[in-house]
Design a protein around this motif. Sequence first.
Motif, mmCIF file in Angstrom:
data_model
loop_
_atom_site.group_PDB
_atom_site.id
_atom_site.type_symbol
_atom_site.label_atom_id
_atom_site.label_comp_id
_atom_site.label_asym_id
_atom_site.label_seq_id
_atom_site.Cartn_x
_atom_site.Cartn_y
_atom_site.Cartn_z
ATOM 1 N N VAL A 83 0.809 -1.218 0.000
ATOM 2 C CA VAL A 83 0.000 0.000 0.000
ATOM 3 C C VAL A 83 0.844 1.270 0.000
ATOM 4 C CG1 VAL A 83 -1.755 1.320 1.264
ATOM 5 C CG2 VAL A 83 -1.984 -1.162 1.017
ATOM 6 N N PRO A 84 1.908 1.381 0.814
ATOM 7 C CA PRO A 84 2.695 2.624 0.797
ATOM 8 C C PRO A 84 3.205 3.001 -0.588
ATOM 9 C CG PRO A 84 3.291 1.320 2.714
ATOM 10 C CD PRO A 84 2.404 0.457 1.873
ATOM 11 N N SER A 85 3.682 2.019 -1.349
ATOM 12 C CA SER A 85 4.207 2.338 -2.680
ATOM 13 C C SER A 85 3.088 2.751 -3.623
ATOM 14 C CB SER A 85 4.979 1.142 -3.253
ATOM 15 O OG SER A 85 4.144 0.007 -3.375
ATOM 16 N N LEU A 86 1.903 2.151 -3.480
ATOM 17 C CA LEU A 86 0.756 2.550 -4.305
ATOM 18 C C LEU A 86 0.369 4.004 -4.022
ATOM 19 C CD1 LEU A 86 -1.540 -0.609 -4.016
ATOM 20 C CD2 LEU A 86 -0.282 0.137 -6.042
ATOM 21 N N ILE A 87 0.350 4.352 -2.746
ATOM 22 C CA ILE A 87 -0.011 5.712 -2.338
ATOM 23 C C ILE A 87 1.043 6.701 -2.815
ATOM 24 C CG2 ILE A 87 -0.399 7.242 -0.369
ATOM 25 C CD1 ILE A 87 -2.679 5.259 -0.823
ATOM 26 N N SER A 88 2.313 6.379 -2.569
ATOM 27 C CA SER A 88 3.403 7.270 -2.955
ATOM 28 C C SER A 88 3.405 7.509 -4.459
ATOM 29 C CB SER A 88 4.736 6.668 -2.502
ATOM 30 O OG SER A 88 5.813 7.481 -2.903
ATOM 31 N N ALA A 89 3.202 6.435 -5.230
ATOM 32 C CA ALA A 89 3.211 6.577 -6.692
ATOM 33 C C ALA A 89 2.058 7.452 -7.168
ATOM 34 C CB ALA A 89 3.128 5.195 -7.335
ATOM 35 N N ALA A 90 0.884 7.267 -6.579
ATOM 36 C CA ALA A 90 -0.277 8.062 -6.987
ATOM 37 C C ALA A 90 -0.082 9.537 -6.661
ATOM 38 C CB ALA A 90 -1.530 7.528 -6.308
ATOM 39 N N LEU A 91 0.470 9.823 -5.489
ATOM 40 C CA LEU A 91 0.680 11.218 -5.086
ATOM 41 C C LEU A 91 1.792 11.881 -5.893
ATOM 42 C CD1 LEU A 91 0.364 10.926 -1.195
ATOM 43 C CD2 LEU A 91 -1.338 11.768 -2.814
ATOM 44 N N THR A 92 2.797 11.114 -6.239
ATOM 45 C CA THR A 92 3.884 11.661 -7.045
ATOM 46 C C THR A 92 3.403 11.959 -8.462
ATOM 47 O OG1 THR A 92 5.515 10.420 -5.753
ATOM 48 C CG2 THR A 92 6.197 11.228 -7.911
ATOM 49 N N LYS A 93 2.583 11.069 -8.987
ATOM 50 C CA LYS A 93 2.045 11.244 -10.338
ATOM 51 C C LYS A 93 1.084 12.415 -10.398
ATOM 52 C CE LYS A 93 -0.511 8.784 -13.946
ATOM 53 N NZ LYS A 93 -1.183 7.502 -14.313
ATOM 54 N N ASN A 94 0.293 12.580 -9.351
ATOM 55 C CA ASN A 94 -0.697 13.658 -9.322
ATOM 56 C C ASN A 94 -0.562 14.449 -8.026
ATOM 57 O OD1 ASN A 94 -2.857 15.382 -9.470
ATOM 58 N ND2 ASN A 94 -4.417 13.800 -9.569
ATOM 59 N N PRO A 95 0.273 15.464 -8.008
ATOM 60 C CA PRO A 95 0.492 16.249 -6.777
ATOM 61 C C PRO A 95 -0.704 17.090 -6.372
ATOM 62 C CG PRO A 95 1.682 17.208 -8.629
ATOM 63 C CD PRO A 95 1.148 15.896 -9.115
ATOM 64 N N ASP A 96 -1.733 17.165 -7.213
ATOM 65 C CA ASP A 96 -2.933 17.919 -6.844
ATOM 66 C C ASP A 96 -3.815 17.167 -5.857
ATOM 67 O OD1 ASP A 96 -2.294 20.090 -8.461
ATOM 68 O OD2 ASP A 96 -3.328 19.240 -10.209
ATOM 69 N N ILE A 97 -3.590 15.874 -5.680
ATOM 70 C CA ILE A 97 -4.403 15.101 -4.741
ATOM 71 C C ILE A 97 -4.243 15.668 -3.334
ATOM 72 C CG2 ILE A 97 -4.675 12.844 -3.609
ATOM 73 C CD1 ILE A 97 -3.884 11.547 -6.260
ATOM 74 N N GLY A 98 -5.373 16.007 -2.725
ATOM 75 C CA GLY A 98 -5.328 16.564 -1.382
ATOM 76 C C GLY A 98 -6.021 15.708 -0.343
ATOM 77 N N TYR A 99 -6.728 14.670 -0.800
ATOM 78 C CA TYR A 99 -7.493 13.813 0.111
ATOM 79 C C TYR A 99 -7.276 12.347 -0.266
ATOM 80 C CZ TYR A 99 -10.043 18.147 1.130
ATOM 81 O OH TYR A 99 -10.379 19.431 1.476
#
Length: 221
Positions: A83-99
Amino acid sequence: PTGQDDPSKVAYISPDNAEMQGWNANWVIADSNAQADVLVVKVTDTPATIAWTDYGSLPVYENACAECSVEVIEATTYQLDKVPSLISAALTKNPDIGYIQSPFAIMDDSIKQGAQAAGRDDVKVVSGDSSLAQLQDLAAGGMIKSVVGNSSPAFGWYVADETLRLMSGQPSVEGHPFPFRRLLTEEIAKGFDLTPEGEASGSWYGEADYRAGFQELWNVK
Protein backbone atom coordinates in the motif's frame (compact mmCIF):
# COMPACT_ATOMS: atom_id res chain seq x y z
CA PRO A 1 -31.77 -4.13 7.46
CA THR A 2 -34.25 -5.89 5.15
CA GLY A 3 -34.23 -8.81 2.74
CA GLN A 4 -36.37 -11.23 0.78
CA ASP A 5 -36.26 -14.09 3.28
CA ASP A 6 -38.85 -15.11 5.87
CA PRO A 7 -38.38 -12.71 8.84
CA SER A 8 -39.14 -15.57 11.21
CA LYS A 9 -36.11 -17.43 9.84
CA VAL A 10 -33.59 -14.75 8.91
CA ALA A 11 -32.53 -11.47 10.51
CA TYR A 12 -30.56 -8.69 8.81
CA ILE A 13 -28.50 -6.22 10.82
CA SER A 14 -25.67 -4.02 9.60
CA PRO A 15 -24.16 -0.62 10.36
CA ASP A 16 -24.32 -0.02 6.58
CA ASN A 17 -20.68 0.61 5.83
CA ALA A 18 -21.47 1.72 2.29
CA GLU A 19 -23.64 4.56 3.55
CA MET A 20 -20.97 5.58 6.06
CA GLN A 21 -18.34 5.71 3.31
CA GLY A 22 -20.72 8.12 1.60
CA TRP A 23 -20.65 10.28 4.73
CA ASN A 24 -16.86 10.52 4.46
CA ALA A 25 -17.17 11.47 0.79
CA ASN A 26 -19.61 14.22 1.75
CA TRP A 27 -17.13 15.50 4.35
CA VAL A 28 -14.42 15.70 1.68
CA ILE A 29 -16.76 17.58 -0.64
CA ALA A 30 -17.71 20.05 2.08
CA ASP A 31 -14.14 20.56 3.29
CA SER A 32 -12.88 21.21 -0.23
CA ASN A 33 -15.76 23.48 -1.25
CA ALA A 34 -16.64 20.84 -3.85
CA GLN A 35 -13.23 21.12 -5.53
CA ALA A 36 -11.48 18.03 -4.16
CA ASP A 37 -8.84 15.90 -5.85
CA VAL A 38 -9.36 12.57 -4.10
CA LEU A 39 -7.50 9.29 -4.07
CA VAL A 40 -9.97 6.54 -3.11
CA VAL A 41 -8.56 3.24 -1.85
CA LYS A 42 -10.92 0.41 -2.84
CA VAL A 43 -10.35 -2.63 -0.64
CA THR A 44 -10.97 -5.73 -2.74
CA ASP A 45 -10.89 -8.35 0.03
CA THR A 46 -14.55 -9.36 -0.42
CA PRO A 47 -17.63 -8.38 -2.46
CA ALA A 48 -18.82 -6.49 0.63
CA THR A 49 -15.71 -4.31 0.92
CA ILE A 50 -15.82 -3.62 -2.81
CA ALA A 51 -19.45 -2.55 -2.47
CA TRP A 52 -18.54 -0.06 0.27
CA THR A 53 -16.64 1.93 -2.36
CA ASP A 54 -18.68 1.14 -5.46
CA TYR A 55 -22.05 1.85 -3.82
CA GLY A 56 -20.90 4.10 -0.98
CA SER A 57 -18.26 6.74 -1.69
CA LEU A 58 -17.97 6.79 -5.49
CA PRO A 59 -21.66 7.55 -6.25
CA VAL A 60 -21.54 10.48 -3.81
CA TYR A 61 -18.61 12.06 -5.64
CA GLU A 62 -20.24 11.39 -9.00
CA ASN A 63 -23.64 12.81 -8.06
CA ALA A 64 -22.70 15.62 -5.67
CA CYS A 65 -19.35 16.96 -6.87
CA ALA A 66 -19.04 17.62 -10.58
CA GLU A 67 -15.79 19.53 -10.02
CA CYS A 68 -14.16 16.81 -7.95
CA SER A 69 -11.43 14.66 -9.47
CA VAL A 70 -11.49 11.08 -8.19
CA GLU A 71 -8.78 8.47 -8.74
CA VAL A 72 -9.28 4.90 -7.51
CA ILE A 73 -6.58 2.42 -6.57
CA GLU A 74 -7.21 -1.16 -5.46
CA ALA A 75 -5.59 -2.77 -2.43
CA THR A 76 -6.08 -5.63 0.01
CA THR A 77 -5.67 -5.86 3.77
CA TYR A 78 -3.52 -9.00 3.39
CA GLN A 79 -0.92 -7.15 1.30
CA LEU A 80 -0.51 -4.02 3.38
CA ASP A 81 3.20 -3.89 2.55
CA LYS A 82 2.28 -2.86 -1.01
CA VAL A 83 0.00 0.00 0.00
CA PRO A 84 2.69 2.62 0.80
CA SER A 85 4.21 2.34 -2.68
CA LEU A 86 0.76 2.55 -4.30
CA ILE A 87 -0.01 5.71 -2.34
CA SER A 88 3.40 7.27 -2.96
CA ALA A 89 3.21 6.58 -6.69
CA ALA A 90 -0.28 8.06 -6.99
CA LEU A 91 0.68 11.22 -5.09
CA THR A 92 3.88 11.66 -7.05
CA LYS A 93 2.04 11.24 -10.34
CA ASN A 94 -0.70 13.66 -9.32
CA PRO A 95 0.49 16.25 -6.78
CA ASP A 96 -2.93 17.92 -6.84
CA ILE A 97 -4.40 15.10 -4.74
CA GLY A 98 -5.33 16.56 -1.38
CA TYR A 99 -7.49 13.81 0.11
CA ILE A 100 -7.18 10.06 0.55
CA GLN A 101 -10.24 7.99 1.44
CA SER A 102 -9.95 4.50 2.91
CA PRO A 103 -12.60 2.28 4.53
CA PHE A 104 -10.39 0.65 7.18
CA ALA A 105 -8.28 1.71 10.14
CA ILE A 106 -5.84 -1.07 9.27
CA MET A 107 -4.93 0.88 6.12
CA ASP A 108 -4.11 4.11 7.94
CA ASP A 109 -0.44 3.53 8.80
CA SER A 110 0.35 2.29 5.30
CA ILE A 111 -1.38 5.30 3.77
CA LYS A 112 0.54 7.67 6.03
CA GLN A 113 3.83 5.98 5.13
CA GLY A 114 3.07 6.36 1.44
CA ALA A 115 2.12 10.00 1.81
CA GLN A 116 5.26 10.79 3.81
CA ALA A 117 7.42 8.96 1.26
CA ALA A 118 5.98 11.28 -1.37
CA GLY A 119 6.72 14.29 0.84
CA ARG A 120 3.01 14.94 1.38
CA ASP A 121 2.37 15.54 5.07
CA ASP A 122 -0.37 17.96 4.03
CA VAL A 123 -2.73 15.34 2.57
CA LYS A 124 -5.98 14.77 4.48
CA VAL A 125 -7.03 11.19 5.23
CA VAL A 126 -10.62 10.07 5.83
CA SER A 127 -11.13 6.57 7.13
CA GLY A 128 -13.41 4.09 8.87
CA ASP A 129 -13.73 1.93 12.01
CA SER A 130 -13.27 4.74 14.58
CA SER A 131 -10.57 2.93 16.56
CA LEU A 132 -8.94 4.51 19.60
CA ALA A 133 -5.70 5.18 17.67
CA GLN A 134 -7.66 6.94 14.92
CA LEU A 135 -9.54 9.14 17.36
CA GLN A 136 -6.34 10.06 19.19
CA ASP A 137 -4.76 11.07 15.86
CA LEU A 138 -7.90 12.96 14.96
CA ALA A 139 -8.01 14.91 18.23
CA ALA A 140 -4.29 15.72 17.96
CA GLY A 141 -4.72 17.33 14.55
CA GLY A 142 -2.87 14.57 12.71
CA MET A 143 -3.23 13.44 9.13
CA ILE A 144 -6.61 11.78 9.76
CA LYS A 145 -9.37 14.39 9.48
CA SER A 146 -12.62 12.42 9.38
CA VAL A 147 -13.58 8.98 10.66
CA VAL A 148 -16.85 7.08 10.38
CA GLY A 149 -17.74 4.25 12.71
CA ASN A 150 -20.29 2.53 14.86
CA SER A 151 -20.58 1.32 18.44
CA SER A 152 -19.42 -2.30 18.61
CA PRO A 153 -20.89 -2.85 22.11
CA ALA A 154 -24.32 -1.62 20.98
CA PHE A 155 -24.10 -3.68 17.79
CA GLY A 156 -23.55 -6.79 19.88
CA TRP A 157 -26.73 -6.12 21.85
CA TYR A 158 -28.75 -5.56 18.67
CA VAL A 159 -27.47 -8.84 17.23
CA ALA A 160 -28.34 -10.61 20.50
CA ASP A 161 -31.88 -9.19 20.32
CA GLU A 162 -32.39 -10.46 16.79
CA THR A 163 -30.96 -13.86 17.76
CA LEU A 164 -33.31 -14.17 20.74
CA ARG A 165 -36.27 -13.25 18.54
CA LEU A 166 -35.52 -16.02 16.08
CA MET A 167 -34.77 -18.54 18.85
CA SER A 168 -38.16 -17.84 20.42
CA GLY A 169 -40.04 -18.08 17.13
CA GLN A 170 -40.69 -14.36 16.75
CA PRO A 171 -40.07 -12.46 13.50
CA SER A 172 -36.97 -10.33 13.24
CA VAL A 173 -37.12 -6.53 13.21
CA GLU A 174 -37.10 -5.29 9.63
CA GLY A 175 -36.40 -1.87 8.18
CA HIS A 176 -34.84 -0.40 11.32
CA PRO A 177 -31.35 0.99 10.62
CA PHE A 178 -28.74 0.49 13.32
CA PRO A 179 -28.67 3.91 15.06
CA PHE A 180 -25.32 4.06 16.88
CA ARG A 181 -23.22 5.36 13.98
CA ARG A 182 -21.41 8.64 13.53
CA LEU A 183 -18.99 10.73 11.49
CA LEU A 184 -16.29 12.10 13.77
CA THR A 185 -14.03 15.12 13.26
CA GLU A 186 -11.19 16.72 15.20
CA GLU A 187 -13.50 19.09 17.07
CA ILE A 188 -15.81 16.26 18.11
CA ALA A 189 -13.00 13.88 19.09
CA LYS A 190 -11.43 16.44 21.42
CA GLY A 191 -14.46 16.13 23.69
CA PHE A 192 -14.20 12.34 24.05
CA ASP A 193 -12.72 10.07 26.67
CA LEU A 194 -9.90 8.80 24.45
CA THR A 195 -8.91 5.84 26.60
CA PRO A 196 -9.52 2.10 26.18
CA GLU A 197 -12.29 2.46 28.73
CA GLY A 198 -13.89 5.28 26.77
CA GLU A 199 -13.74 3.25 23.57
CA ALA A 200 -15.29 0.19 25.22
CA SER A 201 -18.09 2.21 26.81
CA GLY A 202 -19.66 3.19 23.49
CA SER A 203 -20.04 6.75 24.77
CA TRP A 204 -18.63 8.19 21.53
CA TYR A 205 -21.99 7.41 19.90
CA GLY A 206 -24.38 8.99 22.38
CA GLU A 207 -25.80 8.33 25.80
CA ALA A 208 -28.95 6.34 25.01
CA ASP A 209 -29.15 3.46 27.49
CA TYR A 210 -29.79 0.62 25.05
CA ARG A 211 -28.75 -1.95 27.67
CA ALA A 212 -31.58 -0.97 30.00
CA GLY A 213 -33.93 -0.74 27.03
CA PHE A 214 -33.18 -4.26 25.87
CA GLN A 215 -33.34 -5.66 29.41
CA GLU A 216 -36.79 -4.13 29.82
CA LEU A 217 -37.83 -5.48 26.42
CA TRP A 218 -36.58 -8.95 27.34
CA ASN A 219 -38.15 -8.73 30.85
CA VAL A 220 -34.75 -9.32 32.41
CA LYS A 221 -33.75 -7.74 35.73
